[in-house]
Structures are given as structure tokens and as C-alpha cells.
Design a protein around this motif. Sequence first.
Motif, PDB file in Angstrom:
ATOM      1  N   ARG A   8       0.837  -1.194   0.000  1.00  0.00           N
ATOM      2  CA  ARG A   8       0.000   0.000   0.000  1.00  0.00           C
ATOM      3  C   ARG A   8       0.873   1.244   0.000  1.00  0.00           C
ATOM      4  O   ARG A   8       1.993   1.236   0.491  1.00  0.00           O
ATOM      5  N   LEU A   9       0.322   2.300  -0.528  1.00  0.00           N
ATOM      6  CA  LEU A   9       1.035   3.584  -0.549  1.00  0.00           C
ATOM      7  C   LEU A   9       0.915   4.277   0.799  1.00  0.00           C
ATOM      8  O   LEU A   9      -0.153   4.257   1.419  1.00  0.00           O
ATOM      9  N   ALA A  16       8.881   9.069  -5.969  1.00  0.00           N
ATOM     10  CA  ALA A  16       9.727   7.881  -5.840  1.00  0.00           C
ATOM     11  C   ALA A  16       8.967   6.756  -5.139  1.00  0.00           C
ATOM     12  O   ALA A  16       9.080   5.583  -5.523  1.00  0.00           O
ATOM     13  N   GLU A  17       8.189   7.100  -4.119  1.00  0.00           N
ATOM     14  CA  GLU A  17       7.393   6.086  -3.407  1.00  0.00           C
ATOM     15  C   GLU A  17       6.297   5.519  -4.310  1.00  0.00           C
ATOM     16  O   GLU A  17       5.996   4.325  -4.254  1.00  0.00           O
ATOM     17  N   LEU A  18       5.712   6.374  -5.154  1.00  0.00           N
ATOM     18  CA  LEU A  18       4.703   5.899  -6.104  1.00  0.00           C
ATOM     19  C   LEU A  18       5.305   4.892  -7.077  1.00  0.00           C
ATOM     20  O   LEU A  18       4.726   3.834  -7.341  1.00  0.00           O
ATOM     21  N   GLU A  19       6.466   5.217  -7.603  1.00  0.00           N
ATOM     22  CA  GLU A  19       7.114   4.324  -8.551  1.00  0.00           C
ATOM     23  C   GLU A  19       7.506   3.012  -7.880  1.00  0.00           C
ATOM     24  O   GLU A  19       7.310   1.925  -8.435  1.00  0.00           O
ATOM     25  N   ALA A  21       6.149   1.668  -5.190  1.00  0.00           N
ATOM     26  CA  ALA A  21       4.937   0.923  -4.857  1.00  0.00           C
ATOM     27  C   ALA A  21       4.331   0.291  -6.100  1.00  0.00           C
ATOM     28  O   ALA A  21       3.835  -0.848  -6.059  1.00  0.00           O
ATOM     29  N   PHE A  22       4.365   0.992  -7.216  1.00  0.00           N
ATOM     30  CA  PHE A  22       3.841   0.455  -8.473  1.00  0.00           C
ATOM     31  C   PHE A  22       4.603  -0.808  -8.863  1.00  0.00           C
ATOM     32  O   PHE A  22       4.010  -1.830  -9.226  1.00  0.00           O
ATOM     33  N   GLY A  26       3.224  -4.759  -8.818  1.00  0.00           N
ATOM     34  CA  GLY A  26       3.321  -5.618  -9.994  1.00  0.00           C
ATOM     35  C   GLY A  26       3.972  -6.948  -9.667  1.00  0.00           C
ATOM     36  O   GLY A  26       3.496  -8.010 -10.084  1.00  0.00           O
ATOM     37  N   VAL A  27       5.042  -6.906  -8.886  1.00  0.00           N
ATOM     38  CA  VAL A  27       5.723  -8.131  -8.466  1.00  0.00           C
ATOM     39  C   VAL A  27       4.785  -8.982  -7.609  1.00  0.00           C
ATOM     40  O   VAL A  27       4.687 -10.200  -7.783  1.00  0.00           O
ATOM     41  N   ALA A  28       4.074  -8.345  -6.683  1.00  0.00           N
ATOM     42  CA  ALA A  28       3.146  -9.066  -5.811  1.00  0.00           C
ATOM     43  C   ALA A  28       2.002  -9.692  -6.610  1.00  0.00           C
ATOM     44  O   ALA A  28       1.585 -10.826  -6.330  1.00  0.00           O
TER      45      ALA A  28
END
Length: 71
Positions: A8-9, A16-19, A21-22, A26-28
Motif C-alpha cells: 500500500r502507498l 519515488a514512493e509511487l514508482e 509501490a507500483f 506488480g511483483v506481488a
Amino acid sequence: MRPCALPRLPDQATAAELESAFTARGVALLACDAARQLAVDVHAAEKADQEVWLQSQAPASTWRRLFGRGR
């Protein structure tokens, strides 16, 4: 049987946190989908094994034995 956990964000996230977390989401999601597919494949294989076993347990009919299609 357990739900997938997605990152979660944080509140007031930076770019940087958005990128990050994105990418982490995706990995999750990929890991979750792989686990789900493995569970589906295992269930299908178990079901197929059960069907084969059940068919081997059913006695062949007299007609099948007479005409060579039974056990």
C-alpha cells in the motif's frame, strides 16, 4: 486459501514512493497469480487422478468382459 497481500502507498507519497509501490504491486500480483495457477493445476491433477482411480475400481460389465473391453 489466503488472500494476496499487496503493498500500500503511504499517505502523502512522493513520486519515488509511487514508482516503488507500483513496481512492488506488480511483483506481488505476478507472485499471487503464479500461486493461484499452481493451486488450480494441483487441484485439476488431483481430480484427474481421482477419476482414473475411480474408473479402475468400477467392475467391468459382463458385456465388456465378453467382448474384450473390460478388465
